[in-house]
Motif scaffolding. Sequence first.
Motif, PDB file in Angstrom:
ATOM      1  N   ILE A 150       1.103   7.179 -12.650  1.00 41.97           N
ATOM      2  CA  ILE A 150       0.931   7.106 -11.191  1.00 41.97           C
ATOM      3  C   ILE A 150       2.325   6.900 -10.614  1.00 41.97           C
ATOM      4  O   ILE A 150       2.969   5.880 -10.853  1.00 41.97           O
ATOM      5  CB  ILE A 150      -0.017   5.972 -10.784  1.00 41.97           C
ATOM      6  CG1 ILE A 150      -1.416   6.243 -11.349  1.00 41.97           C
ATOM      7  CG2 ILE A 150      -0.084   5.850  -9.270  1.00 41.97           C
ATOM      8  CD1 ILE A 150      -2.447   5.203 -10.973  1.00 41.97           C
ATOM      9  N   ILE A 151       2.778   7.896  -9.878  1.00 42.02           N
ATOM     10  CA  ILE A 151       4.179   7.961  -9.471  1.00 42.02           C
ATOM     11  C   ILE A 151       4.302   7.753  -7.969  1.00 42.02           C
ATOM     12  O   ILE A 151       3.629   8.420  -7.172  1.00 42.02           O
ATOM     13  CB  ILE A 151       4.779   9.335  -9.846  1.00 42.02           C
ATOM     14  CG1 ILE A 151       4.648   9.557 -11.360  1.00 42.02           C
ATOM     15  CG2 ILE A 151       6.234   9.433  -9.418  1.00 42.02           C
ATOM     16  CD1 ILE A 151       4.937  10.970 -11.794  1.00 42.02           C
ATOM     17  N   SER A 199       0.860  -1.179   0.000  1.00 48.19           N
ATOM     18  CA  SER A 199       0.000   0.000   0.000  1.00 48.19           C
ATOM     19  C   SER A 199       0.895   1.227   0.000  1.00 48.19           C
ATOM     20  O   SER A 199       1.777   1.348   0.865  1.00 48.19           O
ATOM     21  CB  SER A 199      -0.901   0.015   1.243  1.00 48.19           C
ATOM     22  OG  SER A 199      -1.699  -1.148   1.289  1.00 48.19           O
ATOM     23  N   ARG A 200       0.675   2.119  -0.950  1.00 47.62           N
ATOM     24  CA  ARG A 200       1.586   3.245  -1.067  1.00 47.62           C
ATOM     25  C   ARG A 200       0.833   4.532  -1.442  1.00 47.62           C
ATOM     26  O   ARG A 200      -0.177   4.496  -2.144  1.00 47.62           O
ATOM     27  CB  ARG A 200       2.660   2.981  -2.120  1.00 47.62           C
ATOM     28  CG  ARG A 200       3.432   1.680  -1.896  1.00 47.62           C
ATOM     29  CD  ARG A 200       4.639   1.614  -2.776  1.00 47.62           C
ATOM     30  NE  ARG A 200       5.650   2.579  -2.377  1.00 47.62           N
ATOM     31  CZ  ARG A 200       6.544   2.366  -1.413  1.00 47.62           C
ATOM     32  NH1 ARG A 200       6.531   1.217  -0.742  1.00 47.62           N
ATOM     33  NH2 ARG A 200       7.427   3.288  -1.113  1.00 47.62           N
ATOM     34  N   SER A 216       7.918   0.508 -13.388  1.00 50.53           N
ATOM     35  CA  SER A 216       9.347   0.658 -13.113  1.00 50.53           C
ATOM     36  C   SER A 216       9.903  -0.471 -12.252  1.00 50.53           C
ATOM     37  O   SER A 216      11.095  -0.774 -12.316  1.00 50.53           O
ATOM     38  CB  SER A 216       9.610   2.009 -12.429  1.00 50.53           C
ATOM     39  OG  SER A 216       8.990   2.044 -11.145  1.00 50.53           O
ATOM     40  N   ASN A 217       9.050  -1.112 -11.442  1.00 50.14           N
ATOM     41  CA  ASN A 217       9.512  -2.174 -10.546  1.00 50.14           C
ATOM     42  C   ASN A 217       8.519  -3.339 -10.587  1.00 50.14           C
ATOM     43  O   ASN A 217       7.735  -3.532  -9.659  1.00 50.14           O
ATOM     44  CB  ASN A 217       9.655  -1.628  -9.126  1.00 50.14           C
ATOM     45  CG  ASN A 217      10.316  -2.625  -8.195  1.00 50.14           C
ATOM     46  OD1 ASN A 217      10.981  -3.548  -8.650  1.00 50.14           O
ATOM     47  ND2 ASN A 217      10.118  -2.441  -6.895  1.00 50.14           N
ATOM     48  N   PRO A 218       8.531  -4.132 -11.667  1.00 51.09           N
ATOM     49  CA  PRO A 218       7.552  -5.207 -11.793  1.00 51.09           C
ATOM     50  C   PRO A 218       7.854  -6.361 -10.849  1.00 51.09           C
ATOM     51  O   PRO A 218       8.925  -6.417 -10.221  1.00 51.09           O
ATOM     52  CB  PRO A 218       7.717  -5.638 -13.258  1.00 51.09           C
ATOM     53  CG  PRO A 218       9.153  -5.345 -13.566  1.00 51.09           C
ATOM     54  CD  PRO A 218       9.461  -4.089 -12.804  1.00 51.09           C
ATOM     55  N   ALA A 219       6.909  -7.275 -10.754  1.00 54.71           N
ATOM     56  CA  ALA A 219       7.097  -8.459  -9.926  1.00 54.71           C
ATOM     57  C   ALA A 219       8.230  -9.316 -10.491  1.00 54.71           C
ATOM     58  O   ALA A 219       8.544  -9.243 -11.686  1.00 54.71           O
ATOM     59  CB  ALA A 219       5.803  -9.267  -9.890  1.00 54.71           C
ATOM     60  N   ASN A 221       7.240   2.107  -7.120  1.00 50.36           N
ATOM     61  CA  ASN A 221       6.878   1.582  -8.438  1.00 50.36           C
ATOM     62  C   ASN A 221       6.039   2.616  -9.196  1.00 50.36           C
ATOM     63  O   ASN A 221       4.913   2.890  -8.821  1.00 50.36           O
ATOM     64  CB  ASN A 221       6.098   0.270  -8.300  1.00 50.36           C
ATOM     65  CG  ASN A 221       5.797  -0.358  -9.644  1.00 50.36           C
ATOM     66  OD1 ASN A 221       6.490  -0.102 -10.616  1.00 50.36           O
ATOM     67  ND2 ASN A 221       4.764  -1.173  -9.707  1.00 50.36           N
ATOM     68  N   THR A 222       6.596   3.175 -10.238  1.00 51.07           N
ATOM     69  CA  THR A 222       5.892   4.143 -11.069  1.00 51.07           C
ATOM     70  C   THR A 222       5.266   3.439 -12.273  1.00 51.07           C
ATOM     71  O   THR A 222       5.940   2.670 -12.956  1.00 51.07           O
ATOM     72  CB  THR A 222       6.861   5.237 -11.546  1.00 51.07           C
ATOM     73  OG1 THR A 222       7.316   5.977 -10.418  1.00 51.07           O
ATOM     74  CG2 THR A 222       6.175   6.185 -12.517  1.00 51.07           C
ATOM     75  N   SER A 223       3.985   3.694 -12.495  1.00 52.77           N
ATOM     76  CA  SER A 223       3.272   3.103 -13.632  1.00 52.77           C
ATOM     77  C   SER A 223       2.922   4.203 -14.632  1.00 52.77           C
ATOM     78  O   SER A 223       2.437   5.260 -14.240  1.00 52.77           O
ATOM     79  CB  SER A 223       1.973   2.418 -13.173  1.00 52.77           C
ATOM     80  OG  SER A 223       2.260   1.370 -12.272  1.00 52.77           O
ATOM     81  N   ILE A 224       3.164   3.925 -15.892  1.00 51.55           N
ATOM     82  CA  ILE A 224       2.844   4.873 -16.957  1.00 51.55           C
ATOM     83  C   ILE A 224       2.068   4.146 -18.041  1.00 51.55           C
ATOM     84  O   ILE A 224       2.478   3.085 -18.503  1.00 51.55           O
ATOM     85  CB  ILE A 224       4.109   5.510 -17.561  1.00 51.55           C
ATOM     86  CG1 ILE A 224       4.904   6.256 -16.478  1.00 51.55           C
ATOM     87  CG2 ILE A 224       3.740   6.473 -18.685  1.00 51.55           C
ATOM     88  CD1 ILE A 224       6.226   6.808 -16.973  1.00 51.55           C
TER      89      ILE A 224
END
Length: 318
Positions: free
Chosen positions: A263-264, A226-227, A297-300, A268-271
Motif C-alpha cells: 500500500i503506497i 488519512s491518506r 517506510s515511516n513508522p511511529a 508511509n508505504t507499507s509492504i
Amino acid sequence: MSAGRIVSFTIAAALAGVAQPALAELPEPVRAMIDAAIATGDEGKVRTVADIAKQTNPADTAEIDAIVANFNTALAARKKAEEEAKLAALREADLFDNWSGRGELGGFRSTGNTSNTGLTAALSLDRQGIKWRHRLTGRADYQRAGGVTTREQYLARYEPNVNVSDNFYVYALAQYEADRFQGFDARYAISGGMGYQAIKAKDVQLSLKAGPAYRVTEFTDGRSESRIAGLLALDFDWQITDRLKLTQDTNAVAETGGSAVAIIDSRNTSIDLVTGLDAAIARKLKARFSYAVEYDSNPAPGAVQTDTLSRVTLIYDF
C-alpha cells in the motif's frame, strides 16, 4: 456373360452361404486391463493403458479406439451433468450456503519492534458463487510474559470480487489492523480495482491486482492521518507434490501461503511479504511454516521500520 464372370459369380454365391470366420476379438486380459483403467475415471490412466494395449495388440487398434471413444463420450456427459448440477445448486443457494473455511493455531517468533515467541490463531471463511467470491479472514498474534503484554497484533479483512471474464475480475477490500508495538492503535484501509489471473493451471496459479486505496491510521500518541494510496498485490500458489504446497497469497492475513502486498502513499508505504509452505498430514489437516516481513517506510516515533514473523501452525479445513 464371360467365363471369368461366371466363375466369380459362382464363387461369391457359394461363399454367401458359408459362415465367415469372426474377426479376432480383444484378448480378455487386455480388455480387463482397459476396463480397470476406465473404472478409475482417470483420463490419463485410460489413455496410457490404451496406448500400451494398441502397441501390444496392433490388430485390435480399432476396437481399443472404439472403447476409449465410448469412455470419453460418457465422461464428457458426466462432467456436463455435474457442472449443470453445481450451477443449479449455486443459483438456488441462500446467503448462508456454500461457505468453506479453515482454522489455524500455532506459535510464532518475531523480530523487529519486539523479539519474542507467542501464540497465533487465524480463521478464514470463503464463499464461491457462479461469478462472485466472498472471503472473510482474521488473525491474532499474542504474547504475554511476566505479567506484561509484549505483542498484540490483530488483523481482519473482507474481500469480495466478481469475475468479468475468464482472466479478469473486479475486487473490493476493507481491512482493519491494530498493533500498538508498531505504533498504531488502529489502521483502516479500503481499496477497489482490477485483478488479472495470469496463470490458471492445475498445479500453479498466479494472479495480480491493483487499485486506488484510502487509509486512516490512528497512532498510539493520539495523532490520526488519512491518506489516499494505491494497492498492488501478487498471489501465487504452487502444488509441488500431492502433499506439499508453496503459496504466495493475498496479504499476510489470508495466510494460505504468503503474500506480496504494497500500500503506497507519499507519507508511509507499507509492504507485507509472506511466504508459506504447507505439508498435508491428513485429508483436512496440514502443518504450515510461514515467514513474514512487514515494512513501514515511516513508522511511529520509537518504532523500527521492519518486523519479521516466523509461524509454525496446524491448519484444519472445514
